[in-house]
Design an enzyme around this catalytic site. Structure first.
Site, PDB file in Angstrom:
ATOM      1  N   ILE A 107     105.530  30.706  66.103  1.00  0.00           N
ATOM      2  CA  ILE A 107     104.401  31.505  65.591  1.00  0.00           C
ATOM      3  C   ILE A 107     104.799  32.970  65.443  1.00  0.00           C
ATOM      4  O   ILE A 107     105.246  33.591  66.408  1.00  0.00           O
ATOM      5  CB  ILE A 107     103.187  31.420  66.545  1.00  0.00           C
ATOM      6  CG1 ILE A 107     102.812  29.973  66.822  1.00  0.00           C
ATOM      7  CG2 ILE A 107     102.000  32.183  65.977  1.00  0.00           C
ATOM      8  CD1 ILE A 107     101.742  29.811  67.893  1.00  0.00           C
ATOM      9  N   LYS A 144     112.419  35.190  77.147  1.00  0.00           N
ATOM     10  CA  LYS A 144     111.267  35.970  77.633  1.00  0.00           C
ATOM     11  C   LYS A 144     111.405  36.345  79.099  1.00  0.00           C
ATOM     12  O   LYS A 144     110.957  37.432  79.517  1.00  0.00           O
ATOM     13  CB  LYS A 144     109.956  35.200  77.420  1.00  0.00           C
ATOM     14  CG  LYS A 144     109.933  33.792  77.986  1.00  0.00           C
ATOM     15  CD  LYS A 144     110.382  32.790  76.962  1.00  0.00           C
ATOM     16  CE  LYS A 144     110.591  31.415  77.519  1.00  0.00           C
ATOM     17  NZ  LYS A 144     110.581  30.373  76.520  1.00  0.00           N
ATOM     18  N   GLU A 148     111.253  37.530  68.442  1.00  0.00           N
ATOM     19  CA  GLU A 148     110.080  36.760  68.003  1.00  0.00           C
ATOM     20  C   GLU A 148     109.990  35.408  68.711  1.00  0.00           C
ATOM     21  O   GLU A 148     108.892  34.942  69.064  1.00  0.00           O
ATOM     22  CB  GLU A 148     110.154  36.545  66.483  1.00  0.00           C
ATOM     23  CG  GLU A 148     108.936  35.892  65.864  1.00  0.00           C
ATOM     24  CD  GLU A 148     107.686  36.756  66.005  1.00  0.00           C
ATOM     25  OE1 GLU A 148     107.617  37.801  65.369  1.00  0.00           O
ATOM     26  OE2 GLU A 148     106.778  36.369  66.772  1.00  0.00           O
ATOM     27  N   LYS A 162     105.650  35.872  79.095  1.00  0.00           N
ATOM     28  CA  LYS A 162     105.171  36.098  77.717  1.00  0.00           C
ATOM     29  C   LYS A 162     103.986  37.080  77.737  1.00  0.00           C
ATOM     30  O   LYS A 162     103.879  37.952  76.857  1.00  0.00           O
ATOM     31  CB  LYS A 162     104.768  34.770  77.085  1.00  0.00           C
ATOM     32  CG  LYS A 162     105.975  33.873  76.806  1.00  0.00           C
ATOM     33  CD  LYS A 162     105.570  32.443  76.520  1.00  0.00           C
ATOM     34  CE  LYS A 162     106.768  31.577  76.186  1.00  0.00           C
ATOM     35  NZ  LYS A 162     106.454  30.142  76.151  1.00  0.00           N
TER      36      LYS A 162
HETATM   37  P1  NDP Z   1     119.058  24.677  76.942  1.00  0.00           P
HETATM   38  O1  NDP Z   1     119.156  24.497  78.417  1.00  0.00           O
HETATM   39  O2  NDP Z   1     118.815  23.485  76.097  1.00  0.00           O
HETATM   40  O3  NDP Z   1     120.427  25.342  76.405  1.00  0.00           O
HETATM   41  C1  NDP Z   1     121.048  26.399  77.066  1.00  0.00           C
HETATM   42  C2  NDP Z   1     122.418  26.622  76.433  1.00  0.00           C
HETATM   43  O4  NDP Z   1     122.995  27.782  76.994  1.00  0.00           O
HETATM   44  C3  NDP Z   1     123.395  25.488  76.656  1.00  0.00           C
HETATM   45  O5  NDP Z   1     124.177  25.285  75.517  1.00  0.00           O
HETATM   46  C4  NDP Z   1     124.265  25.983  77.813  1.00  0.00           C
HETATM   47  O6  NDP Z   1     125.597  25.495  77.774  1.00  0.00           O
HETATM   48  C5  NDP Z   1     124.266  27.470  77.547  1.00  0.00           C
HETATM   49  N1  NDP Z   1     124.447  28.246  78.768  1.00  0.00           N
HETATM   50  C6  NDP Z   1     123.644  28.268  79.845  1.00  0.00           C
HETATM   51  N2  NDP Z   1     124.121  29.111  80.765  1.00  0.00           N
HETATM   52  C7  NDP Z   1     125.260  29.628  80.255  1.00  0.00           C
HETATM   53  C8  NDP Z   1     126.231  30.547  80.733  1.00  0.00           C
HETATM   54  N3  NDP Z   1     126.132  31.106  81.935  1.00  0.00           N
HETATM   55  N4  NDP Z   1     127.279  30.843  79.931  1.00  0.00           N
HETATM   56  C9  NDP Z   1     127.400  30.275  78.708  1.00  0.00           C
HETATM   57  N5  NDP Z   1     126.513  29.394  78.202  1.00  0.00           N
HETATM   58  C10 NDP Z   1     125.468  29.072  78.976  1.00  0.00           C
HETATM   59  O7  NDP Z   1     117.978  25.805  76.708  1.00  0.00           O
HETATM   60  P2  NDP Z   1     117.003  25.988  75.465  1.00  0.00           P
HETATM   61  O8  NDP Z   1     117.773  25.911  74.211  1.00  0.00           O
HETATM   62  O9  NDP Z   1     115.798  25.130  75.639  1.00  0.00           O
HETATM   63  O10 NDP Z   1     116.465  27.478  75.722  1.00  0.00           O
HETATM   64  C11 NDP Z   1     117.298  28.587  75.483  1.00  0.00           C
HETATM   65  C12 NDP Z   1     116.477  29.869  75.563  1.00  0.00           C
HETATM   66  O11 NDP Z   1     115.437  29.817  74.594  1.00  0.00           O
HETATM   67  C13 NDP Z   1     115.782  30.126  76.898  1.00  0.00           C
HETATM   68  O12 NDP Z   1     115.742  31.508  77.139  1.00  0.00           O
HETATM   69  C14 NDP Z   1     114.383  29.599  76.660  1.00  0.00           C
HETATM   70  O13 NDP Z   1     113.433  30.227  77.500  1.00  0.00           O
HETATM   71  C15 NDP Z   1     114.180  30.017  75.216  1.00  0.00           C
HETATM   72  N6  NDP Z   1     113.182  29.257  74.499  1.00  0.00           N
HETATM   73  C16 NDP Z   1     113.226  27.894  74.493  1.00  0.00           C
HETATM   74  C17 NDP Z   1     112.287  27.171  73.784  1.00  0.00           C
HETATM   75  C18 NDP Z   1     112.270  25.685  73.775  1.00  0.00           C
HETATM   76  O14 NDP Z   1     111.312  25.113  73.236  1.00  0.00           O
HETATM   77  N7  NDP Z   1     113.279  25.004  74.324  1.00  0.00           N
HETATM   78  C19 NDP Z   1     111.246  27.859  73.031  1.00  0.00           C
HETATM   79  C20 NDP Z   1     111.301  29.303  73.079  1.00  0.00           C
HETATM   80  C21 NDP Z   1     112.234  29.954  73.798  1.00  0.00           C
HETATM   81  P3  NDP Z   1     125.935  23.930  77.944  1.00  0.00           P
HETATM   82  O15 NDP Z   1     125.383  23.245  76.716  1.00  0.00           O
HETATM   83  O16 NDP Z   1     127.416  23.864  77.963  1.00  0.00           O
HETATM   84  O17 NDP Z   1     125.294  23.493  79.214  1.00  0.00           O
HETATM   85  N1  HSE Z   2     109.148  26.218  77.915  1.00  0.00           N
HETATM   86  C1  HSE Z   2     108.478  26.973  76.919  1.00  0.00           C
HETATM   87  C2  HSE Z   2     107.140  26.340  76.612  1.00  0.00           C
HETATM   88  C3  HSE Z   2     109.309  27.050  75.673  1.00  0.00           C
HETATM   89  O1  HSE Z   2     106.924  25.193  77.019  1.00  0.00           O
HETATM   90  O2  HSE Z   2     106.305  26.977  75.993  1.00  0.00           O
HETATM   91  C4  HSE Z   2     108.720  27.952  74.614  1.00  0.00           C
HETATM   92  O3  HSE Z   2     108.769  29.287  75.018  1.00  0.00           O
END
Ligand code: NDP
Ligand code: HSE
Length: 435
Positions: free
Chosen positions: A141, A110, A134, A210
């Protein structure tokens, strides 16, 4: 029935990021492969996973893992890029590369869409099976699709809700168990709800991003993160939560997006800030990392969406839903919905938006003080709803709840109150939502 797996078409997927969300995307892709194949009409093949630290991802097949995300998205045989790495750069350039060469894109990012939406939508609209997001708003949701597609024939007037799981988890814990802010934030981070930098959550940046996405879709107008008025929850004290309880309210961080009628036409207001909400309000009972969003539309009336707003598996559910859609588009050669920003409504300045305020003041307990305070409100045309005095002498506190008034007048009232001799201290100022 024909067997999709034998149709000859395979949809090749590249995953950017394998953290909280990405690891669950891989799990669902693997565990549900047969069903996904049947739903798409072709098998989905994960051809690469880009991460920042390839050596730390022993859970993935070694031949899939790469540290070179740019090379992965540039591969001509990749049909769909799923971006769950987060951040603005290099995510922006990676998605633009994928879209410009005609690949489909699914993203949960987002922050990126709210900052660079126009550039990314323009690239998506030039061709390819579409841009889907989404998971970027309210986790599991279904909200983006209803606003973008199901309500495309209606006129949305207002979208209001809890869109950040981390801050809702913190405020719920402070309210229900008396947890400290710090302990609740640490737990939300441990559970995978918080952003990589939780400042984005607690200072309202995530909810503002958002809100920008919601307002853009609901009002067919480009709204970016800078257009959204933003206050976070880091300043919300235990005393304010107790004060809310005393008037039958709870504190929530709300995103409010409205189409406002002005003397010259219509405008859009998008704002994120903590509010005191009556405990009888449907949003007041939304606790933990759950999100809930009200949508009001002219013909549909009031709709409410509720569910898990953060966390790996719930977010991966939304990502997979988008992946199935974009993969189906790829198989049949269809396009996703284009950006709809024709309305070009102006942004309503916050000062012209109306709000209701809860104001707590330490005052001198002597004759005439209440009259002076009341006059200050009257001078700016702000009507008082209730006044309550607690304590006496140097401990006298006045708690005032106003009726709705323009933000500019309310802000000026608070400024003048804080300069009055009779007011020893302005303890807190918080908006109230009563309907
Ligand atoms: P994490 O920090 O858990 O994971 C990020 C991943 O991306 C890791 O595997 C990391 O690699 C990789 N990464 C980060 N930077 C780079 C880069 N420059 N090049 C290659 N790989 C990279 O994040 P989340 O999974 O929590 O969130 C991911 C996205 O989803 C974000 O945009 C977040 O806003 C969105 N989101 C998250 C939610 C949540 O509840 N967590 C809910 C809704 C949306 P490595 O593992 O090697 O460090
Ligand atoms: N950091 C976000 C939250 C993840 O707490 O709502 C979901 O977008």
């Amino acid at each position: 029935m024909s067997d999709p797996a034998k149709s000859g078409r395979t949809v090749r997927v590249a995953l950017l990021g394998c953290g909280v969300v990405g690891s669950q995307v891989v799990r669902l892709l693997t565990e549900n492969a047969a069903e996904l194949t049947a739903r798409v009409g072709a098998p989905l093949e994960l051809v690469g996973v880009a991460v920042r630290h390839p050596d730390r991802h022993r859970e993935l097949p070694a031949d899939l893992v790469t540290g070179d995300a740019a090379a992965l998205v540039a591969r001509e045989d990749v049909d769909v890029v799923v971006e769950v790495m987060g951040g603005l750069d290099p995510a922006r350039e990676l998605l633009l590369t994928a879209l410009r060469r005609g690949a489909g894109v699914v993203t949960a990012n987002k922050a990126l869409l709210a900052a660079h939406g126009p550039e990314i939508f323009t690239a998506a609209d030039a061709g390819g099976p579409g841009l889907y997001f989404e998971a970027a708003v309210a986790g599991a949701i279904p909200l983006i699709r209803p606003i973008r597609e199901s309500l495309a024939g209606d006129r949305v007037s207002r979208v209001m809700g809890i869109v950040n799981g981390t801050t809702n988890f913190i405020l719920s814990a402070m309210d229900s168990t008396g947890s400290t802010y710090e302990a609740a934030l640490a737990e939300a981070t441990r559970l995978g709800y918080a952003e990589a930098d939780p400042t984005a959550d607690v200072e309202g940046f995530d909810a503002a991003a958002k809100a920008a996405i919601i307002a853009s879709l609901a009002f067919h107008t480009r709204v970016n993160a800078d257009d959204v008025y933003r206050e976070g929850i880091s300043g919300v004290s235990a005393a304010e939560i107790a004060a809310a309880r005393e008037i039958g309210c709870t504190v929530k961080l709300l995103a409010i997006c409205e189409r406002i009628t002005t003397p010259t036409g219509e405008a859009v207001s998008a704002r994120v800030h903590p509010v005191m909400l009556p405990r009888t309000h449907p949003l007041a009972g939304v606790d933990g990392a759950y999100n809930a969003v009200y949508v009001e539309a002219e013909a549909a009336g009031q709709l409410m969406f509720y569910g898990p707003g953060a966390g790996g598996a719930p977010t991966a559910s939304a990502v997979l839903g988008d992946l199935v859609t974009v993969a189906r588009n790829t198989v049949v050669g269809a396009r996703g919905p284009r950006e709809s920003a024709y309305a070009e409504l102006p942004n309503q300045p916050l000062g012209e938006v109306t709000s209701q305020y809860h104001i707590s003041l330490d005052v001198q307990d002597r004759a005439g003080v209440l009259a002076q305070v009341a006059q200050c409100f009257a001078d700016l045309g702000i009507s008082i709803s209730t006044v309550r005095q607690a304590g006496t002498g140097n401990d006298a506190t006045l708690v005032i709840v106003t009726h709705c008034g323009p933000e500019a007048a309310l802000t000026e009232t608070v400024r003048r109150l804080s300069g009055m001799d009779a007011v020893r201290k302005v303890n807190s100022v918080m908006r109230v939502v009563s309907e």
